[in-house]
Design a protein around this motif. Structure first.
Motif, PDB file in Angstrom:
ATOM      1  N   GLU A  71      -0.315  -3.200  -4.933  1.00  0.00           N
ATOM      2  CA  GLU A  71       1.236  -2.895  -4.598  1.00  0.00           C
ATOM      3  C   GLU A  71       1.745  -4.269  -4.781  1.00  0.00           C
ATOM      4  O   GLU A  71       3.030  -4.483  -5.385  1.00  0.00           O
ATOM      5  N   ARG A  72       1.168  -5.295  -4.600  1.00  0.00           N
ATOM      6  CA  ARG A  72       1.779  -6.548  -4.734  1.00  0.00           C
ATOM      7  C   ARG A  72       2.237  -7.084  -6.173  1.00  0.00           C
ATOM      8  O   ARG A  72       3.225  -7.334  -6.381  1.00  0.00           O
ATOM      9  N   ARG A  74       2.557  -4.706  -8.330  1.00  0.00           N
ATOM     10  CA  ARG A  74       3.285  -3.669  -8.957  1.00  0.00           C
ATOM     11  C   ARG A  74       4.901  -4.084  -8.500  1.00  0.00           C
ATOM     12  O   ARG A  74       5.943  -3.971  -9.345  1.00  0.00           O
ATOM     13  N   SER A  75       5.099  -4.236  -7.160  1.00  0.00           N
ATOM     14  CA  SER A  75       6.532  -4.230  -6.567  1.00  0.00           C
ATOM     15  C   SER A  75       6.997  -5.812  -6.909  1.00  0.00           C
ATOM     16  O   SER A  75       8.111  -6.071  -7.187  1.00  0.00           O
ATOM     17  N   LYS A  92      -1.632   6.393  -2.234  1.00  0.00           N
ATOM     18  CA  LYS A  92      -0.578   6.229  -1.635  1.00  0.00           C
ATOM     19  C   LYS A  92      -0.515   6.104  -0.190  1.00  0.00           C
ATOM     20  O   LYS A  92       0.445   6.196   0.502  1.00  0.00           O
ATOM     21  N   LEU A 127       0.074   2.072  -2.360  1.00  0.00           N
ATOM     22  CA  LEU A 127       1.005   2.115  -3.217  1.00  0.00           C
ATOM     23  C   LEU A 127       1.888   2.962  -3.342  1.00  0.00           C
ATOM     24  O   LEU A 127       2.139   3.951  -2.656  1.00  0.00           O
ATOM     25  N   ARG A 128       3.366   2.531  -3.555  1.00  0.00           N
ATOM     26  CA  ARG A 128       4.514   3.253  -3.504  1.00  0.00           C
ATOM     27  C   ARG A 128       4.711   4.035  -4.828  1.00  0.00           C
ATOM     28  O   ARG A 128       5.593   4.918  -4.918  1.00  0.00           O
ATOM     29  N   ASP A 129       4.009   3.618  -5.835  1.00  0.00           N
ATOM     30  CA  ASP A 129       4.438   4.405  -7.313  1.00  0.00           C
ATOM     31  C   ASP A 129       3.154   4.298  -8.009  1.00  0.00           C
ATOM     32  O   ASP A 129       2.586   3.217  -8.089  1.00  0.00           O
ATOM     33  N   VAL A 130       2.496   5.289  -8.811  1.00  0.00           N
ATOM     34  CA  VAL A 130       1.217   5.052  -9.669  1.00  0.00           C
ATOM     35  C   VAL A 130       1.709   5.972 -10.723  1.00  0.00           C
ATOM     36  O   VAL A 130       2.579   6.784 -10.780  1.00  0.00           O
TER      37      VAL A 130
END
Length: 242
Positions: A71-72, A74-75, A92, A127-130
């Motif tokens: 997530e790091r 990704r964001s 998520k 994860l906020r988005d995959v």
């Protein structure tokens, strides 16, 4: 650590992630634990490559010790994260089902949890988005990784086949070092949702032309898939063998 040209390992036999290094960028297979972020940055520095060269993260499944720093990336950098569709919710933050009690020995179990905590296991952001993937997909990432559905350890577990480095990454569909017992060699992995399904999925590796079969826990297996499957079947019949 370089395993072979274009194939690098992050972490160790307790928890590992891997890099596919190509001229057009880098694919990360799994994201270990949050503390492995620094290890990735360090490895890329040795290679002379910026973190922005990572074009995508492919997760073999959605367990916490595989989503680590995903997530790091990704964001902060917009790096897409790919995962088997049936494990998207797990990545998520959905709680996985309880699994049968696994055999364990005090020493290896303590070392596993101590290492995990030291690497940030108590603060893993979901994860906020995959991007969900499915059996047979060839992903538009360096090395052209191919998705092989391998339900069992979790419903959306996948193997990631990368012909460019003659490797297949199997996540926790099997292990070569049981983190709770310390037993080495190909064998069923702990914390598995459906062991019968996992055992059946192993056969999907049989026809692959690979030199490396790489789990998320334990040493990489250097050899062909049929010999690994034979060793795994032997361990199924003798679960406490070393």
């Amino acid at each position: 650590m370089e395993l072979a040209p274009h194939l690098h390992r992050i972490g160790n036999d307790i928890v590992a992630a891997h890099l596919i290094v190509a001229d057009d960028g880098i694919t990360l297979v799994d994201a270990g634990l949050p503390g492995h972020y620094r290890d990735v940055v360090r490895e890329l520095g040795v290679l002379g490559r910026p973190l922005s060269d990572v074009k995508g993260i492919v997760l073999t499944h959605g367990d916490s010790d595989h989503i680590g720093f995903a997530e790091r990336l990704r964001s902060e950098l917009g790096i897409p994260v790919f995962i088997g569709a049936e494990d998207a919710d797990r990545a998520k933050g959905a709680k996985p089902p309880a699994t049968p009690k696994d055999p364990r020995r005090i020493g290896p179990t303590v070392r596993f949890f101590a290492y995990a905590i030291a690497k940030g296991a108590l603060r893993i952001p979901p994860l906020r988005d995959v991007t969900p993937v499915h059996d047979g997909d060839v992903l538009p990432l360096p090395g052209s990784p191919e998705v092989i559905a391998m339900p069992g350890h979790s419903p959306g577990s996948i193997a990631v086949h990368v012909p460019a480095v003659r490797a297949v990454f199997v996540g926790d569909e099997l292990t070569t070092r049981h983190v709770l017992t310390g037993v080495s060699g190909p064998q069923p992995a702990p914390f598995t949702d459906d062991q019968a399904g996992s055992s059946a999925s192993i056969e999907r590796l049989a026809g692959l032309d690979v030199e490396w079969v790489i789990p998320g826990h334990g040493a990489p297996w250097r050899g062909d898939a049929p010999s690994l499957i034979a060793a795994y079947r032997a361990a199924e019949g003798h679960p406490t063998a070393h």
